[in-house]
Scaffold this active site. Structure first.
Site, mmCIF file in Angstrom:
data_model
loop_
_atom_site.group_PDB
_atom_site.id
_atom_site.type_symbol
_atom_site.label_atom_id
_atom_site.label_comp_id
_atom_site.label_asym_id
_atom_site.label_seq_id
_atom_site.Cartn_x
_atom_site.Cartn_y
_atom_site.Cartn_z
ATOM 1 N N ASN A 154 0.582 -1.570 -0.155
ATOM 2 C CA ASN A 154 0.084 0.049 0.274
ATOM 3 C C ASN A 154 0.880 0.958 0.359
ATOM 4 O O ASN A 154 1.568 2.028 1.314
ATOM 5 C CB ASN A 154 -0.874 -0.124 0.927
ATOM 6 N N LYS A 198 0.417 4.284 -0.163
ATOM 7 C CA LYS A 198 -0.505 5.637 0.543
ATOM 8 C C LYS A 198 0.120 6.891 -0.652
ATOM 9 O O LYS A 198 -0.197 6.541 -1.795
ATOM 10 C CB LYS A 198 -0.175 5.497 1.568
ATOM 11 N N GLU A 228 -5.586 -5.281 10.031
ATOM 12 C CA GLU A 228 -3.829 -3.888 10.654
ATOM 13 C C GLU A 228 -4.818 -3.179 11.846
ATOM 14 O O GLU A 228 -5.458 -2.318 12.390
ATOM 15 C CB GLU A 228 -4.741 -2.937 9.443
ATOM 16 N N GLY A 266 2.603 1.583 10.751
ATOM 17 C CA GLY A 266 3.937 3.171 11.109
ATOM 18 C C GLY A 266 4.567 3.164 11.932
ATOM 19 O O GLY A 266 5.055 4.785 11.786
HETATM 20 C C1 PEP Z 1 -0.432 0.242 5.919
HETATM 21 O O1 PEP Z 1 -0.946 1.168 6.013
HETATM 22 O O2 PEP Z 1 -1.141 -0.294 5.719
HETATM 23 C C2 PEP Z 1 0.430 -0.477 7.140
HETATM 24 C C3 PEP Z 1 -0.018 -1.420 7.386
HETATM 25 O O3 PEP Z 1 1.650 0.169 6.976
HETATM 26 P P1 PEP Z 1 3.296 0.137 7.438
HETATM 27 O O4 PEP Z 1 3.507 -1.444 6.982
HETATM 28 O O5 PEP Z 1 3.858 1.067 7.404
HETATM 29 O O6 PEP Z 1 2.786 0.115 9.088
#
Ligand code: PEP
Length: 247
Positions: A9, A11, A167, A173
Site C-alpha cells: 500500500n 498510500k 491491521e 507506521g
Molecule cells: C498499512 O498502512 O497498511 C500498513 C500496514 O502500514 P505499515 O506497514 O507502514 O505499518
C-alpha cells in the site's frame, strides 16, 4: 482458493517519476519467482501507467479506494467503472486511515464494498483495533463488528472475492508489530467468525493478511502462522528490495 498474498500500500507517496522508478526496481527483482501473489497500490493518477508497465509481470496493480456511487456529481471521487477501465481488478477498502482521517463509517465501507463486488472486483477489506480498544480487552469485539457491518450483507459467492486484512491501528507506521501469536489469535478468530456466517469452506478459502510494520526482519515469523496468509505492507513497500524480501 486461499492464496498467499503480499500487497504494498503506497498510500499518498510517489509522484509519477517515483512510481516509474519503483516499478522498474520491482521488475528487476522478479526473476527469482514467488510463491505468493504480489500486489501494489500506487495513487490513483498513476494506476494506468502502473498497470501498463506491469502487465507482463506477476504484479497486480490495485486501487487504494473507490467511491460508493456509480457516477455523477461526486467531485474528487473515482468510480469503480473508471478503475475497471484502466485494468484494476482489486480495491483496498476500509483502511484505518480512511476510517480515522476521512471518517468513513462501517455503513459507507459496506456500500463501497458492494459497489466493488457488484462490478466483479476483489476487495481487500481492512479491519483493526486502536490501542485503547486492545488495552480495554475490546479488540475482538471491535474487529468482529467491523467485519459484520462491512461484509455480512454479501452472498457467499461475493465473499469468495474478499480478502481480509487485519491491521491493528497501533502497529501501522509505528514500528510496533503485533507478535506472531497476537496476529494468529486474531486471524483464527476472524476465520471462525467468517465461518459462522459463510460456512467453513468459504472461511478456509479466505486469505487473511496481516498489516502493521511488516518488514523483511519480521515477515517470515508472522507469515509462518497458520491463519496468516501474507501481508498488507505500507512503509516497507516503498523500497523495492524490502518489499520483495518480504514476499
Ligand atoms: C498499512 O498502512 O497498511 C500498513 C500496514 O502500514 P505499515 O506497514 O507502514 O505499518
Amino acid at each position: 482458493m486461499r492464496k498467499n498474498i503480499v500487497a504494498g500500500n503506497w498510500k499518498m507517496n510517489c509522484d509519477l517519476p517515483q512510481t516509474r522508478s519503483l516499478i522498474i526496481d520491482l521488475k528487476k527483482g522478479l526473476e527469482k519467482g514467488f510463491n505468493c501473489e504480489l500486489m501494489i497500490a500506487p495513487s490513483h493518477p498513476f494506476l494506468y501507467q502502473a498497470f501498463n508497465s506491469t502487465s507482463d509481470t506477476i504484479i497486480e496493480v490495485v486501487a487504494q479506494n473507490v467511491c460508493e456511487a456509480q457516477k455523477g456529481a461526486y467531485t474528487g471521487e473515482v468510480s469503480v467503472d473508471m478503475l475497471d477501465s484502466v485494468g484494476i481488478k482489486t480495491i483496498i477498502i476500509g483502511h484505518s486511515e480512511r476510517r480515522d482521517i476521512y471518517g468513513e463509517t462501517d455503513e459507507l465501507l459496506a456500500a463501497k464494498t458492494k459497489t466493488a463486488l457488484e462490478k466483479g472486483m476483489r476487495v481487500i477489506f481492512c479491519c483493526g483495533e486502536h490501542l485503547e480498544q486492545r488495552q480495554a480487552g475490546k479488540h475482538f469485539e471491535t474487529v468482529t463488528q467491523q467485519i459484520e457491518k462491512g461484509l455480512f450483507g454479501f452472498t457467499t459467492e461475493q465473499m469468495e472475492r474478499v480478502i481480509v486484512a487485519y491491521e491493528p491501528v497501533w502497529a501501522i507506521g509505528t514500528g510496533e508489530t503485533a507478535s506472531p501469536e497476537q496476529a494468529q489469535e486474531m486471524h483464527a478468530h476472524l476465520r471462525s467468525f467468517i465461518a459462522s456466517k459463510f460456512g467453513e469452506e468459504t472461511a478456509n478459502n479466505t486469505s487473511i493478511l496481516y498489516g502493521g510494520s511488516v518488514k523483511p526482519s519480521n515477515a517470515a515469523e508472522i507469515f509462518a502462522k497458520p491463519d496468516v496468509d501474507g501481508g498488507l505492507v505500507g512503509g516497507a513497500s516503498l523500497d523495492a528490495q524490502s518489499f520483495l524480501d518480504i514476499a
